[in-house]
Design an enzyme around this catalytic site. Structure first.
Site, mmCIF file in Angstrom:
data_model
loop_
_atom_site.group_PDB
_atom_site.id
_atom_site.type_symbol
_atom_site.label_atom_id
_atom_site.label_comp_id
_atom_site.label_asym_id
_atom_site.label_seq_id
_atom_site.Cartn_x
_atom_site.Cartn_y
_atom_site.Cartn_z
ATOM 1 N N GLU A 103 15.252 32.299 -16.193
ATOM 2 C CA GLU A 103 15.382 32.932 -14.956
ATOM 3 C C GLU A 103 16.296 32.327 -14.227
ATOM 4 O O GLU A 103 16.304 30.920 -12.721
ATOM 5 C CB GLU A 103 14.146 32.724 -14.314
ATOM 6 C CG GLU A 103 12.825 33.177 -14.917
ATOM 7 C CD GLU A 103 11.574 33.435 -13.736
ATOM 8 O OE1 GLU A 103 11.774 32.714 -12.899
ATOM 9 O OE2 GLU A 103 10.814 33.308 -14.508
ATOM 10 N N GLU A 136 7.503 36.186 -20.371
ATOM 11 C CA GLU A 136 6.789 35.826 -19.043
ATOM 12 C C GLU A 136 5.884 36.351 -18.311
ATOM 13 O O GLU A 136 6.947 37.921 -18.194
ATOM 14 C CB GLU A 136 6.940 34.450 -17.770
ATOM 15 C CG GLU A 136 7.430 32.815 -18.450
ATOM 16 C CD GLU A 136 7.540 32.970 -17.560
ATOM 17 O OE1 GLU A 136 7.854 33.323 -16.175
ATOM 18 O OE2 GLU A 136 8.409 31.735 -18.027
HETATM 19 C C1 GCO Z 1 9.438 31.108 -13.190
HETATM 20 C C2 GCO Z 1 8.949 30.394 -14.099
HETATM 21 C C3 GCO Z 1 7.545 29.595 -14.831
HETATM 22 C C4 GCO Z 1 6.714 29.725 -13.650
HETATM 23 C C5 GCO Z 1 6.088 31.481 -12.982
HETATM 24 C C6 GCO Z 1 4.474 31.474 -12.038
HETATM 25 O O1 GCO Z 1 9.312 32.048 -13.575
HETATM 26 O O2 GCO Z 1 8.756 30.950 -12.401
HETATM 27 O O3 GCO Z 1 9.177 30.782 -15.723
HETATM 28 O O4 GCO Z 1 8.076 28.558 -14.808
HETATM 29 O O5 GCO Z 1 5.439 28.837 -13.394
HETATM 30 O O6 GCO Z 1 7.081 32.377 -12.742
HETATM 31 O O7 GCO Z 1 5.845 30.941 -11.186
#
Ligand code: GCO
Length: 485
Positions: A190, A381
Site C-alpha cells: 500500500e 487483504e
Molecule cells: C493496511 C495494512 C494493514 C492494516 C490493515 C487494517 O492496509 O493498512 O496493510 O497493515 O493493519 O489494513 O487497517
C-alpha cells in the site's frame, strides 16, 4: 443511526448481507487453483524489536513519540510472532489455509538499511519460510510493509531518490536467500498509505506533514515499486510470481448527479485508487484529473522515469476495507474533495470508523480488472475490526464472521462476471498492532490475549475453517439466519 458494534443477541444490519452475492456458495465455486490465505505484517506481529541484531525502524521511533498512537502503545512485543510463529502457523494450517502472507522487516535483515547483512535476522525468515512449507502453507513474502530502517530515514528515507537503490539491494538479499523456496513475492504494501499517512498527514511513521515530502516519497515509491519488481525478476526462477499491493476504496459522490461532487469523486479516485497503479502500466500518473499534482510531481521526475515506473507484474494485490463517500471541498487544494465520515452518514461502521460495505470489494475488482492490460488480481487483504466477546472457551465475533462471509461472496460475484481473481487473504491471521490505533481495533481470525499471549480461534476463524473444508455457505441474510449467528 445504526449502532455498531451490535449487541450479540441483536440481528446484524442488512449491510452485512448484501443480497447481490451468489448464494449458497462453497470453496469449490472459486476453482481448484484459488489461493486461500490470511495476511500479517512484521511490525504489527513480530515484536523482538531489538533481538538478534535487528536495527531500529521508523515505527520503533515513531511509537516512542508521545501522543501519536492511542494510549501510547507500541509493538516492541506485538503478537510475539518472532517467538511464536510455529504455533501461529500450526493454527493457520489447522484453519485449512493454503497460503500465508507475511512481511520481512528490512532492518532485521539490514540493520543499517544497506551494507552488512544481519545473518540471524535473515535466518529467522529462512526458518519461517521452511516452517510454512512444512505445514503446506505457501509463503507470500512482502518486502516492504512500512518499517523502513531508521538509518535510512536519517538519510531522508523515501524522500531521498537513493531509496530506490537501497530498496533494490534489500530485495536482492531477500531473493538470493529465499528465492529457491518462496514462489510468491510482493514488493510494496500500500504505497498510498505509507506515503500519504506518513508524509502528508503525519499520522504514520515517519510522521511528516509536508507536501514536498509527500511528492518526493510518492515518486520514489513508484520507482522503487517497479525497480523491486525488476530486481526480483532478474534474481528469481522463472516460475516465481511477482506482485505488489494497492490500497483502495470504492468511492461514491455524496450527492449523486451533483457536478461538483461527481468531479470531486473522480479526483479522489485518481489520488487514492490510481496514483500508484497507472505508472506501473506505463500510463504515467493520472494527471488529467489532477493537473496541479502533475506539475508538482514533475519536479521530482528525471528523463526516463516514465519507463522506470513501469513493470509487468504477474499479479496485483488488492486491499480493500470500505467505501468512501466524497464531497466537493473548497478547503483541500489539489484534491478539492473530502471524505464524509461514516459516522455522519447513518450507516453501520466498524471499530476503525469505516463503513461496513462488503460490496466495495466487488466494485474495486471490477474497476482494476477494467484496465486492458491488468494482470491477475488477488485480494491480499480483506477484513474488519469488531469487538470480540469471550464466552467460556469461545471467542464470539458474529460481525466479523458475517463480514468475512459477505466479502468472500462479493469476490465470487466478481469472478462470475469474468474478473480474473486468484486468491483471497483475510486480514489478519491474528489480532495485532493496528498502527496509530494501537491494540484497540482487532482484525484477527485468532484472538490474542496480550497479557498472556494466549491464542484462541474466534468464531470467524471457525467459519473460515468450515468454509475451507468445503461446507456450502448460504448467505445469511434472512432474519432467521441472522438471529442464529
Ligand atoms: C493496511 C495494512 C494493514 C492494516 C490493515 C487494517 O492496509 O493498512 O496493510 O497493515 O493493519 O489494513 O487497517
Amino acid at each position: 443511526m445504526i449502532h455498531l458494534p451490535p449487541r450479540y443477541d441483536e440481528p446484524l444490519p442488512p449491510a452485512f448481507f448484501p443480497a447481490s452475492a451468489p448464494t449458497p456458495f462453497s470453496r469449490a465455486d472459486f476453482g481448484a487453483d484459488f489461493h486461500w490465505g490470511a495476511s500479517a505484517a512484521a511490525y504489527q506481529t513480530e515484536g523482538a524489536w531489538q533481538h538478534q541484531g535487528k536495527g531500529p525502524s521508523i515505527w520503533d521511533d515513531f511509537t516512542r513519540r508521545k501522543g501519536v498512537i492511542r494510549r501510547n502503545e507500541h509493538a516492541r512485543v506485538g503478537a510475539d510472532f518472532y517467538n511464536r510463529y510455529e504455533e501461529d502457523l500450526d493454527l493457520a494450517h489447522g484453519l485449512g489455509l493454503s497460503d500465508f502472507r507475511f512481511s520481512a522487516a528490512w532492518p532485521r535483515v539490514l540493520p543499517e538499511g544497506t551494507g552488512a547483512v544481519n545473518r540471524r535476522g535473515l535466518d529467522f525468515y529462512d526458518r519461517l519460510v521452511d516452517a510454512c512449507l512444512e505445514r503446506d502453507l505457501r509463503p507470500w513474502l512482502t518486502l516492504y510493509h512500512w518499517d523502513l530502517p531508521s538509518a535510512l530515514q536519517a538519510r531522508g528515507g523515501w524522500t531521498n531518490r537513493n531509496v530506490v537503490n537501497w530498496f533494490a539491494e534489500y530485495a536482492q538479499v531477500m531473493a538470493r536467500r529465499l528465492g529457491d523456496r518462496v514462489q510468491h513475492w510482493l514488493v510494496l504494501n500500500e504505497p498510498m498509505v505509507f506515503v500519504g499517512a506518513g508524509h502528508l498527514l503525519g499520522v504514520h511513521a515517519p510522521g511528516r506533514r509536508h507536501l514536498g515530502a509527500f511528492l518526493a516519497a510518492a515518486h520514489h515509491a513508484t520507482l522503487a515499486q517497479a525497480e523491486g519488481g525488476r530486481v526480483l525478476r532478474a534474481q528469481l526462477p522463472a516460475t516465481a510470481r511477482i506482485g505488489t499491493t494497492f490500497s483502495c476504496s470504492y468511492l461514491t459522490p455524496q450527492r449523486p448527479g451533483n457536478a461538483y461532487d461527481e468531479a470531486a469523486t473522480r479526483r479522489a479516485d485518481a489520488l487514492l485508487n490510481r496514483l500508484f497503479v497507472e505508472p506501473v502500466l506505463g500510463q504515467g500518473y493520472p494527471v488529467a484529473e489532477l493537473p496541479a499534482l502533475g506539475w508538482l510531481l514533475d519536479r521530482y521526475q528525471k528523463p526516463g522515469d516514465d519507463q522506470r515506473m513501469a513493470f509487468k507484474f504477474d499479479f496485483w494485490g488488492i486491499q480493500n476495507y470500505t467505501r468512501e463517500v466524497v464531497r466537493f471541498s473548497p478547503w483541500l487544494p489539489l484534491q478539492w474533495a473530502s471524505l464524509v465520515p461514516a459516522k455522519q452518514r447513518s450507516v453501520p461502521y466498524s471499530d476503525m470508523g469505516w463503513e461496513v460495505y462488503p460490496e466495495s470489494l466487488y466494485h474495486m475488482l471490477k474497476q482494476y480488472a477494467a484496465y486492458p492490460n491488468a494482470p491477475q488480481l488477488m485480494i491480499t487483504e480483506s477484513g474488519s475490526a469488531f469487538p470480540d466477546e469471550r464466552q467460556g472457551t469461545r471467542v464470539v465475533d458474529p460481525a466479523r464472521r458475517a463480514y468475512l462471509q459477505a466479502a468472500v461472496g462479493q469476490v465470487l460475484r466478481a469472478q462470475r462476471e469474468g474478473v480474473d481473481v486468484g486468491g483471497y487473504f483475510a486480514w489478519s491471521l491474528t489480532d495485532n498492532f493496528e498502527w496509530a490505533e494501537g491494540y484497540g481495533p482487532r482484525f484477527g481470525l485468532i484472538h490474542i490475549d496480550y497479557n498472556t499471549q494466549e491464542r484462541t480461534v474466534k468464531d470467524s476463524g471457525r467459519w473460515y475453517q468450515e468454509f475451507l473444508g468445503g461446507a456450502p455457505m448460504a448467505q445469511e441474510h434472512t432474519a432467521e439466519n441472522v438471529a442464529r449467528l
